[in-house]
Design a protein around this motif. Sequence first.
Motif, PDB file in Angstrom:
ATOM      1  N   TYR A 231      16.760 -40.857 -15.798  1.00 20.58           N
ATOM      2  CA  TYR A 231      15.399 -41.292 -15.500  1.00 20.58           C
ATOM      3  C   TYR A 231      14.406 -40.170 -15.792  1.00 20.58           C
ATOM      4  CZ  TYR A 231      11.494 -43.533 -13.135  1.00 20.58           C
ATOM      5  OH  TYR A 231      10.275 -44.105 -12.870  1.00 20.58           O
ATOM      6  N   ALA A 232      14.739 -38.941 -15.396  1.00 21.76           N
ATOM      7  CA  ALA A 232      13.849 -37.805 -15.644  1.00 21.76           C
ATOM      8  C   ALA A 232      13.623 -37.606 -17.138  1.00 21.76           C
ATOM      9  CB  ALA A 232      14.434 -36.541 -15.020  1.00 21.76           C
ATOM     10  N   ASN A 233      14.660 -37.806 -17.931  1.00 19.66           N
ATOM     11  CA  ASN A 233      14.526 -37.689 -19.379  1.00 19.66           C
ATOM     12  C   ASN A 233      13.534 -38.713 -19.910  1.00 19.66           C
ATOM     13  OD1 ASN A 233      15.408 -38.176 -22.317  1.00 19.66           O
ATOM     14  ND2 ASN A 233      16.588 -36.362 -21.772  1.00 19.66           N
ATOM     15  N   ARG A 234      13.631 -39.948 -19.450  1.00 16.39           N
ATOM     16  CA  ARG A 234      12.699 -40.995 -19.888  1.00 16.39           C
ATOM     17  C   ARG A 234      11.284 -40.714 -19.401  1.00 16.39           C
ATOM     18  NH1 ARG A 234      16.985 -44.206 -17.993  1.00 16.39           N
ATOM     19  NH2 ARG A 234      15.768 -44.925 -16.202  1.00 16.39           N
ATOM     20  N   TYR A 235      11.176 -40.209 -18.188  1.00 14.99           N
ATOM     21  CA  TYR A 235       9.850 -39.907 -17.630  1.00 14.99           C
ATOM     22  C   TYR A 235       9.139 -38.828 -18.446  1.00 14.99           C
ATOM     23  CZ  TYR A 235       6.341 -37.928 -14.495  1.00 14.99           C
ATOM     24  OH  TYR A 235       5.173 -37.438 -13.972  1.00 14.99           O
ATOM     25  N   VAL A 236       9.858 -37.750 -18.784  1.00 16.82           N
ATOM     26  CA  VAL A 236       9.248 -36.677 -19.568  1.00 16.82           C
ATOM     27  C   VAL A 236       8.808 -37.204 -20.933  1.00 16.82           C
ATOM     28  CG1 VAL A 236       9.689 -34.484 -20.743  1.00 16.82           C
ATOM     29  CG2 VAL A 236      10.430 -34.797 -18.382  1.00 16.82           C
ATOM     30  N   ARG A 237       9.633 -38.016 -21.549  1.00 21.26           N
ATOM     31  CA  ARG A 237       9.264 -38.582 -22.843  1.00 21.26           C
ATOM     32  C   ARG A 237       7.987 -39.422 -22.731  1.00 21.26           C
ATOM     33  NH1 ARG A 237      11.430 -39.264 -27.758  1.00 21.26           N
ATOM     34  NH2 ARG A 237      10.836 -41.128 -28.933  1.00 21.26           N
ATOM     35  N   SER A 238       7.892 -40.222 -21.684  1.00 26.40           N
ATOM     36  CA  SER A 238       6.690 -41.031 -21.472  1.00 26.40           C
ATOM     37  C   SER A 238       5.468 -40.162 -21.225  1.00 26.40           C
ATOM     38  CB  SER A 238       6.904 -41.982 -20.294  1.00 26.40           C
ATOM     39  OG  SER A 238       7.935 -42.906 -20.559  1.00 26.40           O
ATOM     40  N   ALA A 239       5.657 -39.071 -20.476  1.00 23.35           N
ATOM     41  CA  ALA A 239       4.545 -38.163 -20.190  1.00 23.35           C
ATOM     42  C   ALA A 239       4.070 -37.436 -21.448  1.00 23.35           C
ATOM     43  CB  ALA A 239       4.977 -37.152 -19.127  1.00 23.35           C
ATOM     44  N   LEU A 240       5.005 -37.104 -22.339  1.00 18.37           N
ATOM     45  CA  LEU A 240       4.636 -36.502 -23.623  1.00 18.37           C
ATOM     46  C   LEU A 240       3.845 -37.495 -24.481  1.00 18.37           C
ATOM     47  CD1 LEU A 240       7.984 -34.683 -24.452  1.00 18.37           C
ATOM     48  CD2 LEU A 240       5.776 -33.547 -24.178  1.00 18.37           C
ATOM     49  N   LEU A 241       4.331 -38.721 -24.569  1.00 15.84           N
ATOM     50  CA  LEU A 241       3.651 -39.742 -25.365  1.00 15.84           C
ATOM     51  C   LEU A 241       2.250 -40.029 -24.829  1.00 15.84           C
ATOM     52  CD1 LEU A 241       6.567 -42.274 -25.971  1.00 15.84           C
ATOM     53  CD2 LEU A 241       5.257 -41.084 -27.749  1.00 15.84           C
ATOM     54  N   ALA A 242       2.130 -40.079 -23.516  1.00 17.23           N
ATOM     55  CA  ALA A 242       0.850 -40.434 -22.902  1.00 17.23           C
ATOM     56  C   ALA A 242      -0.209 -39.354 -23.101  1.00 17.23           C
ATOM     57  CB  ALA A 242       1.048 -40.709 -21.418  1.00 17.23           C
ATOM     58  N   ALA A 243       0.227 -38.117 -23.373  1.00 14.18           N
ATOM     59  CA  ALA A 243      -0.725 -37.008 -23.558  1.00 14.18           C
ATOM     60  C   ALA A 243      -0.890 -36.612 -25.018  1.00 14.18           C
ATOM     61  CB  ALA A 243      -0.256 -35.797 -22.755  1.00 14.18           C
ATOM     62  N   ALA A 244      -0.285 -37.361 -25.921  1.00  7.02           N
ATOM     63  CA  ALA A 244      -0.239 -36.943 -27.325  1.00  7.02           C
ATOM     64  C   ALA A 244      -1.623 -36.754 -27.938  1.00  7.02           C
ATOM     65  CB  ALA A 244       0.558 -37.959 -28.141  1.00  7.02           C
ATOM     66  N   ASP A 245      -2.603 -37.527 -27.484  1.00  5.06           N
ATOM     67  CA  ASP A 245      -3.953 -37.441 -28.064  1.00  5.06           C
ATOM     68  C   ASP A 245      -4.905 -36.570 -27.245  1.00  5.06           C
ATOM     69  OD1 ASP A 245      -3.252 -39.109 -30.193  1.00  5.06           O
ATOM     70  OD2 ASP A 245      -3.699 -40.915 -29.032  1.00  5.06           O
ATOM     71  N   TRP A 246      -4.419 -35.969 -26.180  1.00  5.83           N
ATOM     72  CA  TRP A 246      -5.276 -35.105 -25.373  1.00  5.83           C
ATOM     73  C   TRP A 246      -5.633 -33.822 -26.127  1.00  5.83           C
ATOM     74  CZ3 TRP A 246      -3.103 -34.836 -19.658  1.00  5.83           C
ATOM     75  CH2 TRP A 246      -3.232 -36.097 -19.068  1.00  5.83           C
ATOM     76  N   ARG A 247      -6.778 -33.273 -25.809  1.00  6.72           N
ATOM     77  CA  ARG A 247      -7.190 -31.984 -26.371  1.00  6.72           C
ATOM     78  C   ARG A 247      -7.757 -31.127 -25.236  1.00  6.72           C
ATOM     79  NH1 ARG A 247      -4.280 -33.726 -29.379  1.00  6.72           N
ATOM     80  NH2 ARG A 247      -4.479 -34.085 -31.633  1.00  6.72           N
ATOM     81  N   LEU A 248      -6.860 -30.646 -24.406  1.00  5.31           N
ATOM     82  CA  LEU A 248      -7.241 -29.790 -23.282  1.00  5.31           C
ATOM     83  C   LEU A 248      -6.831 -28.357 -23.618  1.00  5.31           C
ATOM     84  CD1 LEU A 248      -6.116 -32.065 -20.301  1.00  5.31           C
ATOM     85  CD2 LEU A 248      -8.457 -31.581 -21.033  1.00  5.31           C
ATOM     86  N   GLY A 249      -7.747 -27.582 -24.154  1.00  2.69           N
ATOM     87  CA  GLY A 249      -7.427 -26.227 -24.566  1.00  2.69           C
ATOM     88  C   GLY A 249      -7.004 -26.178 -26.022  1.00  2.69           C
ATOM     89  N   SER A 250      -6.864 -24.951 -26.533  1.00  2.00           N
ATOM     90  CA  SER A 250      -6.545 -24.768 -27.953  1.00  2.00           C
ATOM     91  C   SER A 250      -5.106 -24.332 -28.182  1.00  2.00           C
ATOM     92  CB  SER A 250      -7.496 -23.737 -28.571  1.00  2.00           C
ATOM     93  OG  SER A 250      -7.451 -22.508 -27.858  1.00  2.00           O
ATOM     94  N   GLY A 251      -4.311 -24.276 -27.112  1.00  2.00           N
ATOM     95  CA  GLY A 251      -2.907 -23.901 -27.248  1.00  2.00           C
ATOM     96  C   GLY A 251      -2.002 -25.070 -26.927  1.00  2.00           C
ATOM     97  N   ALA A 252      -0.885 -24.770 -26.257  1.00  2.00           N
ATOM     98  CA  ALA A 252       0.061 -25.816 -25.849  1.00  2.00           C
ATOM     99  C   ALA A 252      -0.512 -26.558 -24.652  1.00  2.00           C
ATOM    100  CB  ALA A 252       1.411 -25.198 -25.498  1.00  2.00           C
ATOM    101  N   GLY A 253      -0.913 -27.802 -24.866  1.00  2.00           N
ATOM    102  CA  GLY A 253      -1.557 -28.570 -23.817  1.00  2.00           C
ATOM    103  C   GLY A 253      -0.559 -29.165 -22.834  1.00  2.00           C
ATOM    104  N   PRO A 254      -1.058 -29.741 -21.729  1.00  2.00           N
ATOM    105  CA  PRO A 254      -0.190 -30.287 -20.680  1.00  2.00           C
ATOM    106  C   PRO A 254       0.272 -31.704 -20.992  1.00  2.00           C
ATOM    107  CG  PRO A 254      -2.466 -30.549 -20.047  1.00  2.00           C
ATOM    108  CD  PRO A 254      -2.489 -29.815 -21.358  1.00  2.00           C
TER     109      PRO A 254
END
Length: 261
Positions: A231-254
């Motif tokens: 479940y944690a593996n699926r959750y992290v994948r979903s969290a990565l996908l959900a933030a893919a278009d974010w632009r918070l900062g100029s480095g590795a975003g959350p």
Amino acid sequence: MSTPRLALTIAGSDSSGGAGIQADLKTFAALDCYGASVITAVTSQNTKVITDVHPMPATVVAAQLGAILEDMPVAAVKIGMVASGEIAATIRARARNGELPKMVLDPVLTASTGRRLGVVSAIERLLPYATVVTPNIEEASALLGWQVSTPADMAGAAAQMASHGPQCVVVTGGDLGGPEVVDAVWTASGARFLRSPRLETPNNHGTGCTFSAAIAARLAHGYPIDDSIAYANRYVRSALLAAADWRLGSGAGPLNHFPRL
């Protein structure tokens, strides 16, 4: 409404909010746990760099931990950055007494920016008391003293680390590169691999913290170890996908810790 399960995070503070205590508490909230925290260090960082790390005195860590444990019903614990041997000894004493149930140990040694954070000897003291340990390949290499560089190495490293006492070890392979992400999981029934397509995104700061916190949250709800890891593996994948278009900062975003699962 029923009382929520309480998950405790013992970790460092990330001023950018992407990892550490902040990521853990968001993950707990997303997975229907009430989150409590013990701060082991304060970092000054953004998406590009860590400029300062200030470990808490062990007495302050002990006071925080004592305040929680004497009053609140902890169902599971996630441990992240352990900044000193003295802090590790404080945590170990509570674990040895059975006060830190379903302990998920994420051996944070180096941040994604390259800054050294944790102490290898401090992590080693906690291994016998962990339910699940979740090192990445660099952390596994540092803890075992040899270079982990292939999936076969990861499986061997997981088995070797498990010999120190934890019920389960997950060596995460996100840093190996390639078209898929491979994680090696060791339990009493042997080693196996979890495989998933790699997501190309600049917003991956805090994936390790989030993964281990999600495991702890699921364990707090009473789910078995294997189910919690999947479940944690699926959750992290979903969290990565959900933030893919974010632009918070100029480095590795959350990550987006509140995806729609």
